[in-house]
Design a protein around this motif. Structure first.
Motif, PDB file in Angstrom:
ATOM      1  N   ILE A  30       0.846  -1.209   0.000  1.00 54.32           N
ATOM      2  CA  ILE A  30       0.000   0.000   0.000  1.00 54.32           C
ATOM      3  C   ILE A  30       0.877   1.254   0.000  1.00 54.32           C
ATOM      4  CG2 ILE A  30      -2.033  -1.061   1.042  1.00 54.32           C
ATOM      5  CD1 ILE A  30      -1.154   0.179   3.746  1.00 54.32           C
ATOM      6  N   ALA A 102      -3.459  -1.663  -4.973  1.00 52.18           N
ATOM      7  CA  ALA A 102      -2.689  -1.657  -3.728  1.00 52.18           C
ATOM      8  C   ALA A 102      -3.480  -2.403  -2.665  1.00 52.18           C
ATOM      9  CB  ALA A 102      -2.454  -0.224  -3.263  1.00 52.18           C
ATOM     10  N   SER A 104      -5.128  -5.498  -0.421  1.00 52.87           N
ATOM     11  CA  SER A 104      -5.753  -6.810  -0.597  1.00 52.87           C
ATOM     12  C   SER A 104      -6.905  -6.733  -1.590  1.00 52.87           C
ATOM     13  CB  SER A 104      -6.270  -7.316   0.753  1.00 52.87           C
ATOM     14  OG  SER A 104      -5.192  -7.423   1.652  1.00 52.87           O
ATOM     15  N   ILE A 107     -11.088  -5.930  -1.017  1.00 49.96           N
ATOM     16  CA  ILE A 107     -11.363  -5.007   0.093  1.00 49.96           C
ATOM     17  C   ILE A 107     -11.454  -3.596  -0.498  1.00 49.96           C
ATOM     18  CG2 ILE A 107     -10.539  -4.069   2.298  1.00 49.96           C
ATOM     19  CD1 ILE A 107     -11.398  -6.985   2.493  1.00 49.96           C
ATOM     20  N   SER A 108     -12.706  -3.135  -0.662  1.00 50.92           N
ATOM     21  CA  SER A 108     -12.958  -1.865  -1.377  1.00 50.92           C
ATOM     22  C   SER A 108     -12.239  -1.851  -2.722  1.00 50.92           C
ATOM     23  CB  SER A 108     -12.544  -0.641  -0.536  1.00 50.92           C
ATOM     24  OG  SER A 108     -13.338  -0.550   0.602  1.00 50.92           O
ATOM     25  N   ASP A 109     -12.106  -2.988  -3.320  1.00 47.52           N
ATOM     26  CA  ASP A 109     -11.444  -3.178  -4.610  1.00 47.52           C
ATOM     27  C   ASP A 109     -12.116  -4.353  -5.307  1.00 47.52           C
ATOM     28  OD1 ASP A 109      -9.471  -1.302  -5.001  1.00 47.52           O
ATOM     29  OD2 ASP A 109      -7.925  -2.399  -3.939  1.00 47.52           O
ATOM     30  N   CYS A 132      -2.894  -4.494   3.929  1.00 45.83           N
ATOM     31  CA  CYS A 132      -4.300  -4.095   3.873  1.00 45.83           C
ATOM     32  C   CYS A 132      -4.409  -2.849   4.745  1.00 45.83           C
ATOM     33  CB  CYS A 132      -5.184  -5.223   4.411  1.00 45.83           C
ATOM     34  SG  CYS A 132      -6.925  -4.834   4.294  1.00 45.83           S
ATOM     35  N   ALA A 133      -4.833  -1.736   4.154  1.00 43.52           N
ATOM     36  CA  ALA A 133      -4.815  -0.462   4.881  1.00 43.52           C
ATOM     37  C   ALA A 133      -5.679  -0.514   6.138  1.00 43.52           C
ATOM     38  CB  ALA A 133      -5.275   0.660   3.955  1.00 43.52           C
ATOM     39  N   PHE A 153     -15.832   2.847   2.103  1.00 43.47           N
ATOM     40  CA  PHE A 153     -16.164   4.233   1.748  1.00 43.47           C
ATOM     41  C   PHE A 153     -17.635   4.508   2.064  1.00 43.47           C
ATOM     42  CE2 PHE A 153     -12.586   3.283  -1.056  1.00 43.47           C
ATOM     43  CZ  PHE A 153     -11.800   4.413  -0.879  1.00 43.47           C
ATOM     44  N   TYR A 178     -12.651   4.062   4.999  1.00 43.52           N
ATOM     45  CA  TYR A 178     -11.720   4.613   4.011  1.00 43.52           C
ATOM     46  C   TYR A 178     -12.307   5.951   3.571  1.00 43.52           C
ATOM     47  CZ  TYR A 178      -9.261   0.116   3.397  1.00 43.52           C
ATOM     48  OH  TYR A 178      -8.512  -1.018   3.576  1.00 43.52           O
ATOM     49  N   GLU A 179     -11.434   6.918   3.306  1.00 45.55           N
ATOM     50  CA  GLU A 179     -11.936   8.196   2.805  1.00 45.55           C
ATOM     51  C   GLU A 179     -10.950   8.819   1.841  1.00 45.55           C
ATOM     52  OE1 GLU A 179     -14.143   9.867   1.540  1.00 45.55           O
ATOM     53  OE2 GLU A 179     -15.361  10.170   3.324  1.00 45.55           O
ATOM     54  N   LEU A 206      -0.094   5.569   5.135  1.00 45.03           N
ATOM     55  CA  LEU A 206       0.491   4.416   5.833  1.00 45.03           C
ATOM     56  C   LEU A 206       1.604   3.761   5.025  1.00 45.03           C
ATOM     57  CD1 LEU A 206      -2.827   2.859   7.145  1.00 45.03           C
ATOM     58  CD2 LEU A 206      -0.897   3.559   8.574  1.00 45.03           C
ATOM     59  N   GLU A 233      -3.603   9.511   1.317  1.00 46.50           N
ATOM     60  CA  GLU A 233      -4.631   8.498   1.558  1.00 46.50           C
ATOM     61  C   GLU A 233      -4.883   8.361   3.059  1.00 46.50           C
ATOM     62  OE1 GLU A 233      -4.847   5.374  -1.619  1.00 46.50           O
ATOM     63  OE2 GLU A 233      -2.734   5.305  -1.073  1.00 46.50           O
ATOM     64  N   PHE A 234      -6.150   8.139   3.396  1.00 52.90           N
ATOM     65  CA  PHE A 234      -6.527   8.097   4.815  1.00 52.90           C
ATOM     66  C   PHE A 234      -7.335   6.855   5.174  1.00 52.90           C
ATOM     67  CE2 PHE A 234      -6.107  12.574   3.862  1.00 52.90           C
ATOM     68  CZ  PHE A 234      -5.550  13.130   5.002  1.00 52.90           C
ATOM     69  N   VAL A 235      -7.019   6.291   6.331  1.00 55.66           N
ATOM     70  CA  VAL A 235      -7.935   5.356   6.979  1.00 55.66           C
ATOM     71  C   VAL A 235      -8.399   6.065   8.255  1.00 55.66           C
ATOM     72  CG1 VAL A 235      -8.266   3.062   7.966  1.00 55.66           C
ATOM     73  CG2 VAL A 235      -6.592   3.387   6.161  1.00 55.66           C
TER      74      VAL A 235
HETATM   75  N1  SAM Z   1      -7.700  -2.922  -1.192  1.00 60.69           N
HETATM   76  C1  SAM Z   1      -7.077  -1.861  -0.432  1.00 60.69           C
HETATM   77  C2  SAM Z   1      -6.682  -2.390   0.940  1.00 60.69           C
HETATM   78  O1  SAM Z   1      -6.496  -3.601   1.097  1.00 60.69           O
HETATM   79  O2  SAM Z   1      -6.509  -1.605   1.867  1.00 60.69           O
HETATM   80  C3  SAM Z   1      -7.974  -0.649  -0.343  1.00 60.69           C
HETATM   81  C4  SAM Z   1      -8.308  -0.058  -1.678  1.00 60.69           C
HETATM   82  S1  SAM Z   1      -9.338   1.353  -1.605  1.00 60.69           S
HETATM   83  C5  SAM Z   1      -9.723   1.582  -3.301  1.00 60.69           C
HETATM   84  C6  SAM Z   1      -8.229   2.665  -1.358  1.00 60.69           C
HETATM   85  C7  SAM Z   1      -8.401   3.322   0.009  1.00 60.69           C
HETATM   86  O3  SAM Z   1      -7.670   2.571   0.986  1.00 60.69           O
HETATM   87  C8  SAM Z   1      -7.808   4.723   0.088  1.00 60.69           C
HETATM   88  O4  SAM Z   1      -8.746   5.695  -0.361  1.00 60.69           O
HETATM   89  C9  SAM Z   1      -7.539   4.860   1.572  1.00 60.69           C
HETATM   90  O5  SAM Z   1      -8.723   5.140   2.280  1.00 60.69           O
HETATM   91  C10 SAM Z   1      -7.072   3.447   1.912  1.00 60.69           C
HETATM   92  N2  SAM Z   1      -5.616   3.346   1.760  1.00 60.69           N
HETATM   93  C11 SAM Z   1      -4.947   2.666   0.821  1.00 60.69           C
HETATM   94  N3  SAM Z   1      -3.611   2.801   0.994  1.00 60.69           N
HETATM   95  C12 SAM Z   1      -3.441   3.610   2.065  1.00 60.69           C
HETATM   96  C13 SAM Z   1      -2.323   4.136   2.741  1.00 60.69           C
HETATM   97  N4  SAM Z   1      -1.078   3.883   2.345  1.00 60.69           N
HETATM   98  N5  SAM Z   1      -2.529   4.926   3.835  1.00 60.69           N
HETATM   99  C14 SAM Z   1      -3.772   5.208   4.248  1.00 60.69           C
HETATM  100  N6  SAM Z   1      -4.881   4.737   3.637  1.00 60.69           N
HETATM  101  C15 SAM Z   1      -4.723   3.954   2.571  1.00 60.69           C
END
Ligand code: SAM
Length: 244
Positions: A30, A102, A104, A107-109, A132-133, A153, A178-179, A206, A233-235
């Motif tokens: 990620i 990026a 897993s 997961i939102s993918d 996984c974020a 989201f 996720y945001e 992260l 990117e934010f969690v």
């Molecule tokens: N499948 C991914 C996972 O396993 O975490 C998530 C994919 S989703 C489309 C993308 C979202 O994950 C971002 O908008 C953010 O909320 C979160 N995210 C992904 N990478 C991140 C990072 N490095 N730091 C913080 N949040 C992250």
């Protein structure tokens, strides 16, 4: 991050061959490329085809690790059609590795629909766990980890967001959202209005160079973001409902 290395060779005893006709769900970094696992590299090296959310991006990842594989696009809008095609390939004995941009897959993918189709066809699915974020954010948040609720989201429209947040307010476990960077300030102000006394943790970027943690009440975090707006990117973790 500069890690120019071919995939390392694990010890021969740790190398059972990949199973033909299997869908491997491969987690990828990620942010920090050092987070790729040895198994992920081996599956990406030995599979027949890599199904990728963005073939260009995954192509770069593979090249970085000295791997060259046929790539097939697999994203939200072709997931249904591609799932049929990939089930056919798996039935013929192909080994398919699914990756997202990026983290897993699924997961939102994209991924869930393909996994359901593969399971329904009686074929094998094997996860190759890794980044996984949501897990990275949750485990370092300082909030309870024994029970949590992954939200992903929120809807984009204000009314739907408010309704969803009020439903989530009743949940006892830590909420993980996720945001996007474009809505992070909006989310924090919604939390300030709807859940003003909850502890909130923002995990930004992260595993990357500018990883940052913001902790406090929603109002405290809102003030912080107003003073210095953040991109990236934010969690977002929100303390669960008080249960005592
Ligand atoms: N499948 C991914 C996972 O396993 O975490 C998530 C994919 S989703 C489309 C993308 C979202 O994950 C971002 O908008 C953010 O909320 C979160 N995210 C992904 N990478 C991140 C990072 N490095 N730091 C913080 N949040 C992250």
């Amino acid at each position: 991050m500069n890690l120019s290395s071919p995939a390392p060779e694990p010890a021969p005893s740790a190398l059972p061959p990949l199973v033909p006709g299997t869908l491997y769900l491969v987690a990828t970094p990620i942010g920090n490329l050092e987070d790729i696992t040895l198994r992920a590299l081996r599956v990406l090296r030995d599979c027949t085809v890599v199904a990728a959310e963005d073939t260009r991006r995954t192509g770069q990842l593979l090249t970085h690790f000295g791997l060259h594989k046929p790539l097939l696009s697999f994203f939200k809008f072709n997931e249904a059609r591609r799932s049929v095609e990939l089930v056919e390939r798996l039935s013929r004995g192909d080994i398919v590795a699914l990756v997202s941009d990026a983290g897993s897959p699924g997961i939102s993918d994209p991924g869930q629909r393909l996994v359901a189709a593969v399971v329904a066809a009686g074929l094998r699915v094997e996860p190759i766990p890794g980044p996984c974020a949501l897990i990275a954010g949750l485990i370092a948040s300082g909030l309870l980890t024994d029970e949590f609720h992954f939200v992903g989201f929120l809807p984009v429209k204000s009314g739907q967001r408010a309704r969803r947040l009020s439903e989530l307010a009743a949940i006892a476990g830590t909420l993980v959202l996720y945001e996007s960077p474009y809505r992070i300030e909006k989310l924090v102000s919604e939390l300030a209005e709807l859940l003003p006394n909850r502890r909130v943790v923002l995990a930004r970027e992260l595993t990357k160079k500018f990883e940052e943690w913001l902790r406090g009440t929603p109002a405290e975090i809102a003030a912080n973001l107003q003073a210095r707006p953040r991109k990236g990117e934010f969690v977002v973790m929100v303390e669960g409902r008080e249960t005592t």
